[in-house]
Design a protein around this motif. Sequence first.
Motif, PDB file in Angstrom:
ATOM      1  N   ASP A 269      25.262 -45.767  23.935  1.00 20.20           N
ATOM      2  CA  ASP A 269      24.270 -44.760  23.228  1.00 20.20           C
ATOM      3  C   ASP A 269      24.801 -43.909  22.089  1.00 20.20           C
ATOM      4  OD1 ASP A 269      22.407 -42.581  22.696  1.00 20.20           O
ATOM      5  OD2 ASP A 269      22.522 -41.782  24.549  1.00 20.20           O
ATOM      6  N   GLN A 271      23.516 -41.733  20.217  1.00 20.81           N
ATOM      7  CA  GLN A 271      23.561 -40.222  20.179  1.00 20.81           C
ATOM      8  C   GLN A 271      24.565 -39.680  21.048  1.00 20.81           C
ATOM      9  OE1 GLN A 271      21.663 -38.470  18.364  1.00 20.81           O
ATOM     10  NE2 GLN A 271      21.402 -40.391  17.301  1.00 20.81           N
ATOM     11  N   ARG A 272      24.981 -40.328  22.066  1.00 17.37           N
ATOM     12  CA  ARG A 272      26.100 -39.736  23.175  1.00 17.37           C
ATOM     13  C   ARG A 272      27.446 -39.665  22.339  1.00 17.37           C
ATOM     14  NH1 ARG A 272      28.237 -36.462  24.906  1.00 17.37           N
ATOM     15  NH2 ARG A 272      29.096 -36.256  26.987  1.00 17.37           N
ATOM     16  N   LEU A 274      27.859 -39.578  19.021  1.00 20.63           N
ATOM     17  CA  LEU A 274      27.704 -38.385  17.908  1.00 20.63           C
ATOM     18  C   LEU A 274      27.884 -37.157  18.650  1.00 20.63           C
ATOM     19  CD1 LEU A 274      26.992 -37.707  15.175  1.00 20.63           C
ATOM     20  CD2 LEU A 274      24.743 -37.655  15.829  1.00 20.63           C
ATOM     21  N   LYS A 275      27.502 -36.990  19.841  1.00 19.10           N
ATOM     22  CA  LYS A 275      27.799 -35.386  20.410  1.00 19.10           C
ATOM     23  C   LYS A 275      29.325 -35.412  20.337  1.00 19.10           C
ATOM     24  CE  LYS A 275      25.924 -32.324  23.347  1.00 19.10           C
ATOM     25  NZ  LYS A 275      25.243 -31.916  24.841  1.00 19.10           N
ATOM     26  N   SER A 278      30.434 -34.861  16.746  1.00 21.70           N
ATOM     27  CA  SER A 278      29.929 -33.738  15.699  1.00 21.70           C
ATOM     28  C   SER A 278      30.833 -32.535  15.765  1.00 21.70           C
ATOM     29  CB  SER A 278      28.395 -33.243  16.507  1.00 21.70           C
ATOM     30  OG  SER A 278      28.046 -32.101  16.010  1.00 21.70           O
ATOM     31  N   GLU A 281      29.695 -29.487  17.604  1.00 22.28           N
ATOM     32  CA  GLU A 281      30.057 -29.517  18.863  1.00 22.28           C
ATOM     33  C   GLU A 281      31.409 -29.186  19.348  1.00 22.28           C
ATOM     34  OE1 GLU A 281      27.741 -30.093  21.296  1.00 22.28           O
ATOM     35  OE2 GLU A 281      26.039 -30.429  20.023  1.00 22.28           O
ATOM     36  N   ASN A 328      24.952 -36.780   9.015  1.00 18.92           N
ATOM     37  CA  ASN A 328      24.992 -35.951  10.084  1.00 18.92           C
ATOM     38  C   ASN A 328      26.559 -35.347   9.875  1.00 18.92           C
ATOM     39  OD1 ASN A 328      26.932 -37.421  11.513  1.00 18.92           O
ATOM     40  ND2 ASN A 328      25.069 -38.810  12.127  1.00 18.92           N
TER      41      ASN A 328
END
Length: 570
Positions: A269, A271-272, A274-275, A278, A281, A328
């Motif tokens: 995933d 998005q996981r 990316l967290k 980031s 974060e 991002n």
Amino acid sequence: MTVTEREWWKDSVVYQIYPASFKDSNGDGIGDLQGISSELDYIKSIGVDVIWVCPMYSSPQVDMGYDISDYQNVYPPYGTVQDMEDLITKTHARGMRIILDLVVNHTSDQHVWFQESRSSKTNPKRDWYMWRPARYVDGVRKPPNNWLSNFGSSAWQWDENTQEYYLHLFCPEQPDLNWENPETRNAIYKDAMEFWLDVGVDGFRVDTVNMYSKGEMLDAPITDPRSEWQFAGFQYCNGPRMDEFLGEMNAVLAKYDAMTVGECPHTPDMQRVLKYVSAREKQLNMVFQFDVVDTGQGPYKFQTTPKNYKLFDFKAAVKRTQDLRRGNDGWTTTFLENHDQSRSITRFGSDAPQHRIPSGKMLALMMMALSGTMFIYQGQEIGMVNFPMEWSMDEYKDVESTNYYKMVDERSGGDEEELAAAKASLQHLARDHARIPFSWDDSKNAGFSEGTPWMRVNVDYAICNAKQQQTDKTSVLSFWKRMLQLRREYADLFIHGDFDVQDMANPILFKFTKTWQNRKAFVVLNFSDEAQQLDLASEIGTQKPSLLVSSADSSQEKQLAAYEGRIYLL
């Protein structure tokens, strides 16, 4: 943040060193810290900004140092803490930085913490590791769940003394730490991180970074009906408290402006991912995703046929990792080799005598043009390849390789066909290929050691070694130096630019563009052993191309040589 204020680690080239196999300074057959210090000028000359030293801590070496018995001491055959301090000082004196491996998902079972933890159920450190009572099925004692360890068999080990199981996601000698316990976490930060940051290291490659929070530890789904133990990577990775734990860890690192790159397996995933990376974060600077290097592996790494993948799969994997930083505040990495992978020329190019140098240069050109922080593994810069099929299983030293071969032998009742397939897979994918000694020159033992090397040197060291390549302008090493120079000159475009694949379905050519503001480059790579036609006009339309570099120094405008890569500026 303006272009001029970019974090130092974004534009860096990192060179990974496996201490046992880099350079032996004292003739005992094992590489060491003084050996690394003696070759810092060589490393600097490639165009490297950061060195990453694999675990050099005190260890029984069940898993080549990833089983640590004392975070604040050095494995004696590698040297002393003083040698480590000297290496840090000398690295900094050359304008380079140094990062270490941070291995804190587990320790060695010889670590004093675990020795105390297993001494009794009432010991204050009992809860520093993952202990669980047995399950009983029809009166038979069973582990708490059906998880398969990364090196085969159950991920749980029975402890006779205290009559409970402890979790080990790797070898039984590598018990998992209990990150749920704040006391354990604080000890990790102090002993494993702050100690070395105070000595002067500039950051860490964080081993198995997404395994600290294990969640509910439920049974994994049955994907291998032949086994009692099942792949559980999606159960024990990316658990519910990962963000909290990494946030805490980041708060420690932030005081030192230290960089982190996390090893992030089993995380499809994006998005996981990316967290984790980031900037907002505040967890990790970047991670290693394994999409690219996992291309061509079976559902269980070695259960595969060598080269059994399509170029489309490779392109899609590159695209996933490149897209991570697009639009991002995330960041990505580019790498094709490390201590856990076999050699990239063998896997993604060709190690046939006539193709190994062209393959090595083409892959260097491709990496140069990809966004993110670049990581090179020792020997990659001189085009080292896998050792040959003829070598016997005695030459395979890695626990992952030997366990797999043993498992096939037992399961098949010694079936020769199954064992031959297992050996072919190991010859293609085993970690051992990255761990044989570095080829320095054409003297005895490839110039690695005066003594008998702990692992055999590759048979081709007379024709593939650093000394010869340093004076050969057509060598893989010379080409790598050129690529890293160009990467610095065009940092915006190649390190920070947007990546777009062209002609995704093409089974032979890998074509992509890089774009930064109003600048654009077109990259084309021939992943075949035959020349291919190139029609530039149909690729780029009316834009006027100028050839920035060809890995074959080719003058054939309309034809790409076998394993040739080119970059055109548009």
